[in-house]
Motif scaffolding. Structure first.
Motif, PDB file in Angstrom:
ATOM      1  N   ARG A  19       0.780  -0.628   0.198  1.00 23.42           N
ATOM      2  CA  ARG A  19      -0.062   0.245   0.124  1.00 23.42           C
ATOM      3  C   ARG A  19       0.698   1.423  -0.391  1.00 23.42           C
ATOM      4  NH1 ARG A  19      -5.387   1.374   2.117  1.00 23.42           N
ATOM      5  NH2 ARG A  19      -5.740  -0.392   2.002  1.00 23.42           N
ATOM      6  N   GLY A  20       0.376   2.451  -0.943  1.00 24.06           N
ATOM      7  CA  GLY A  20       1.649   3.030  -0.560  1.00 24.06           C
ATOM      8  C   GLY A  20       2.882   3.444  -1.958  1.00 24.06           C
ATOM      9  N   THR A  21       3.178   2.475  -1.993  1.00 26.92           N
ATOM     10  CA  THR A  21       4.589   1.750  -3.670  1.00 26.92           C
ATOM     11  C   THR A  21       3.628   2.372  -4.921  1.00 26.92           C
ATOM     12  OG1 THR A  21       3.745  -0.663  -3.857  1.00 26.92           O
ATOM     13  CG2 THR A  21       5.290   0.006  -1.508  1.00 26.92           C
ATOM     14  N   GLU A  22       4.935   2.008  -5.974  1.00 31.82           N
ATOM     15  CA  GLU A  22       4.554   3.110  -7.254  1.00 31.82           C
ATOM     16  C   GLU A  22       4.793   1.527  -7.287  1.00 31.82           C
ATOM     17  OE1 GLU A  22       6.855   5.141 -11.051  1.00 31.82           O
ATOM     18  OE2 GLU A  22       6.988   5.923  -8.615  1.00 31.82           O
ATOM     19  N   LEU A  23       4.806   1.300  -8.738  1.00 30.01           N
ATOM     20  CA  LEU A  23       4.043  -0.221  -9.104  1.00 30.01           C
ATOM     21  C   LEU A  23       4.707   0.464 -10.480  1.00 30.01           C
ATOM     22  CD1 LEU A  23       4.243  -3.467 -10.529  1.00 30.01           C
ATOM     23  CD2 LEU A  23       1.530  -2.386 -10.894  1.00 30.01           C
ATOM     24  N   THR A  24       6.767   0.145 -10.934  1.00 35.03           N
ATOM     25  CA  THR A  24       7.305   0.438 -11.250  1.00 35.03           C
ATOM     26  C   THR A  24       7.481  -0.146 -13.124  1.00 35.03           C
ATOM     27  OG1 THR A  24       8.831  -0.073 -10.551  1.00 35.03           O
ATOM     28  CG2 THR A  24       8.837   1.615  -9.694  1.00 35.03           C
ATOM     29  N   LYS A  25       6.936  -1.576 -12.499  1.00 41.02           N
ATOM     30  CA  LYS A  25       7.579  -2.534 -13.689  1.00 41.02           C
ATOM     31  C   LYS A  25       6.628  -3.496 -14.466  1.00 41.02           C
ATOM     32  CE  LYS A  25      11.138  -4.271 -16.665  1.00 41.02           C
ATOM     33  NZ  LYS A  25      10.586  -4.226 -18.179  1.00 41.02           N
ATOM     34  N   VAL A  26       6.449  -3.799 -14.603  1.00 42.99           N
ATOM     35  CA  VAL A  26       5.900  -5.322 -14.996  1.00 42.99           C
ATOM     36  C   VAL A  26       6.130  -6.282 -16.012  1.00 42.99           C
ATOM     37  CG1 VAL A  26       3.139  -6.905 -14.816  1.00 42.99           C
ATOM     38  CG2 VAL A  26       3.279  -4.263 -14.092  1.00 42.99           C
ATOM     39  N   GLN A  27       6.323  -7.271 -15.782  1.00 42.03           N
ATOM     40  CA  GLN A  27       6.332  -8.489 -16.395  1.00 42.03           C
ATOM     41  C   GLN A  27       5.963 -10.117 -16.988  1.00 42.03           C
ATOM     42  OE1 GLN A  27      11.168  -9.167 -17.166  1.00 42.03           O
ATOM     43  NE2 GLN A  27      10.952  -7.719 -15.239  1.00 42.03           N
ATOM     44  N   ILE A  28       4.900  -9.934 -17.894  1.00 43.00           N
ATOM     45  CA  ILE A  28       4.458 -11.298 -18.069  1.00 43.00           C
ATOM     46  C   ILE A  28       5.393 -12.335 -18.901  1.00 43.00           C
ATOM     47  CG2 ILE A  28       2.380 -12.067 -18.923  1.00 43.00           C
ATOM     48  CD1 ILE A  28       2.316 -10.809 -16.567  1.00 43.00           C
ATOM     49  N   THR A  29       5.971 -13.888 -18.193  1.00 44.61           N
ATOM     50  CA  THR A  29       6.778 -14.425 -19.452  1.00 44.61           C
ATOM     51  C   THR A  29       5.572 -15.786 -19.296  1.00 44.61           C
ATOM     52  OG1 THR A  29       6.887 -15.664 -16.780  1.00 44.61           O
ATOM     53  CG2 THR A  29       8.270 -13.578 -17.213  1.00 44.61           C
ATOM     54  N   SER A  30       4.934 -15.370 -19.612  1.00 45.24           N
ATOM     55  CA  SER A  30       3.993 -16.186 -19.717  1.00 45.24           C
ATOM     56  C   SER A  30       2.557 -15.945 -20.858  1.00 45.24           C
ATOM     57  CB  SER A  30       3.299 -17.914 -19.280  1.00 45.24           C
ATOM     58  OG  SER A  30       2.609 -18.241 -19.923  1.00 45.24           O
ATOM     59  N   PHE A  31       2.472 -15.930 -22.195  1.00 47.75           N
ATOM     60  CA  PHE A  31       1.331 -15.336 -23.033  1.00 47.75           C
ATOM     61  C   PHE A  31      -0.317 -16.601 -22.369  1.00 47.75           C
ATOM     62  CE2 PHE A  31       4.593 -14.830 -26.571  1.00 47.75           C
ATOM     63  CZ  PHE A  31       4.795 -13.384 -26.465  1.00 47.75           C
ATOM     64  N   ALA A  32      -0.212 -17.773 -22.321  1.00 44.64           N
ATOM     65  CA  ALA A  32      -1.068 -17.956 -21.207  1.00 44.64           C
ATOM     66  C   ALA A  32      -1.857 -17.418 -19.658  1.00 44.64           C
ATOM     67  CB  ALA A  32      -0.441 -19.917 -20.926  1.00 44.64           C
ATOM     68  N   VAL A  33      -0.981 -16.629 -19.336  1.00 45.28           N
ATOM     69  CA  VAL A  33      -1.248 -16.604 -18.367  1.00 45.28           C
ATOM     70  C   VAL A  33      -1.831 -15.477 -18.078  1.00 45.28           C
ATOM     71  CG1 VAL A  33       0.744 -15.107 -17.308  1.00 45.28           C
ATOM     72  CG2 VAL A  33      -0.869 -16.801 -15.886  1.00 45.28           C
ATOM     73  N   LEU A  34      -2.021 -14.530 -18.730  1.00 41.12           N
ATOM     74  CA  LEU A  34      -2.801 -12.567 -18.970  1.00 41.12           C
ATOM     75  C   LEU A  34      -3.756 -13.678 -19.986  1.00 41.12           C
ATOM     76  CD1 LEU A  34      -2.618 -10.341 -18.603  1.00 41.12           C
ATOM     77  CD2 LEU A  34      -1.663 -10.008 -20.594  1.00 41.12           C
ATOM     78  N   LYS A  35      -4.977 -13.344 -19.132  1.00 36.69           N
ATOM     79  CA  LYS A  35      -6.258 -13.529 -19.634  1.00 36.69           C
ATOM     80  C   LYS A  35      -6.977 -11.982 -20.190  1.00 36.69           C
ATOM     81  CE  LYS A  35      -5.954 -17.222 -18.151  1.00 36.69           C
ATOM     82  NZ  LYS A  35      -5.091 -18.894 -19.114  1.00 36.69           N
ATOM     83  N   THR A  36      -6.220 -10.954 -20.382  1.00 39.39           N
ATOM     84  CA  THR A  36      -7.207 -10.163 -20.568  1.00 39.39           C
ATOM     85  C   THR A  36      -5.840  -9.026 -21.731  1.00 39.39           C
ATOM     86  OG1 THR A  36      -6.310  -8.985 -19.076  1.00 39.39           O
ATOM     87  CG2 THR A  36      -8.591  -9.905 -18.237  1.00 39.39           C
TER      88      THR A  36
END
Length: 291
Positions: A19-36
């Motif tokens: 809570r209160g942190t900044e999300l600086t980077k998102v890495q998705i390493t599997s196309f199957a995991v991301l549903k949107t």
């Protein structure tokens, strides 16, 4: 599979840390995991985490109005570190399905969260949405068994209209949210009910006993997760079982041997003396012992 108590413990831990942190980077390493696909997961970067919330077995990170929602499924887990690596992950290069990096205290503190999944059958799911209710699995959830309004009458109403076996009904997320294979075993043992009993066949006293066991088992497990880190929660879950995953061991209540019924991709455990009047449920297809 993490269930309501562990997911709630994980949710509380993440809320405290993120809570209160900044999300600086998102890495998705599997196309199957991301549903949107819309909004893109990159839209999360640069946003502040406003809080973390649980929906059944789903966890939702509120990134200033966009939501990173994940479900750990059968073999998923979350790894938390305050010494994260900034190395770019390769697609399919490890058991890490997604990595999130955060900064806090004006960049002085760095946090890394990896979503991992063991085994070859991949079911971990990630959704990036504008509203958690846009996630199909959340939109169809039944009532939360630890919500204030989930009383004995609520449970009785659910059971009265179902011809399903009670074990399967307790696990159905569209009926009651958050209970899985492990805690359904534990609840039915505490309530002294056969896993093959038909829901609508349970009398009023048995329903009352089931509601009491359901609340007590879950609340006890939730209390055990209080103050625990993500790395400790798995061991906490296993340490409190009486029948689940204890096939061949003595029942701590009566001393009888804990038995198992196996299915194609799962199994259940129960105590014959406590739950089936001493009868052995040899196979789901042939056993008809309901009490």
């Amino acid at each position: 599979m993490p269930e309501l108590p562990e997911v709630l413990g994980l949710c509380r831990f993440l809320d405290t840390q993120l809570r209160g942190t900044e999300l600086t980077k998102v890495q998705i390493t599997s196309f199957a995991v991301l549903k949107t696909a819309d909004p893109p997961y990159s839209a999360l970067e640069g946003r502040t985490i406003a809080g973390v919330e649980r929906f059944g077995k789903f966890i939702s990170l509120d990134a200033d109005g966009l939501f990173f929602v994940f479900h750990l499924a059968k073999a998923g887990w979350l790894r938390y570190t305050e010494s994260p690596s900034s190395t770019q992950l390769r697609l399919g290069g490890s058991n890490i399905a997604a990595r999130l990096l955060f900064t806090a205290d004006n960049g002085a503190r760095h946090i890394g969260v990896d979503l991992t999944e063991a085994g070859t059958k991949k079911s971990l799911a990630v959704h990036v949405v504008r509203d958690p209710q846009q996630v199909p699995g959340i939109a169809t959830l039944g009532p939360d068994p630890l919500a204030p309004g989930f009383d004995g009458d609520t449970l009785a109403g659910i059971l009265a209209g179902s011809s399903q076996q009670i074990k399967g009904l307790l696990r159905s997320q569209s009926v009651i949210a958050g209970i899985g294979n492990a805690y359904s075993d534990e609840i039915l043992h505490a309530a002294k009910i056969s896993p093959f009993a038909i829901a609508k066949s349970l009398d009023q006293d048995t329903v009352h006993r089931l509601h009491e066991a359901l609340v007590n088992v879950l609340e006890t497990a939730v209390q055990a997760t209080t103050g625990k880190t993500s790395g400790d929660l798995k061991d906490v879950k296993r340490s409190n079982f009486r029948v689940h995953a204890r096939t061949g061991l003595p029942c701590p209540v009566c001393g009888d041997t804990v038995r198992e019924v196996s299915f194609a991709d799962t199994s259940l455990q129960y105590c014959p003396t406590c739950q089936t009047n001493g009868k052995i449920l040899a196979d789901r297809r042939t056993s008809r012992f309901l009490k």
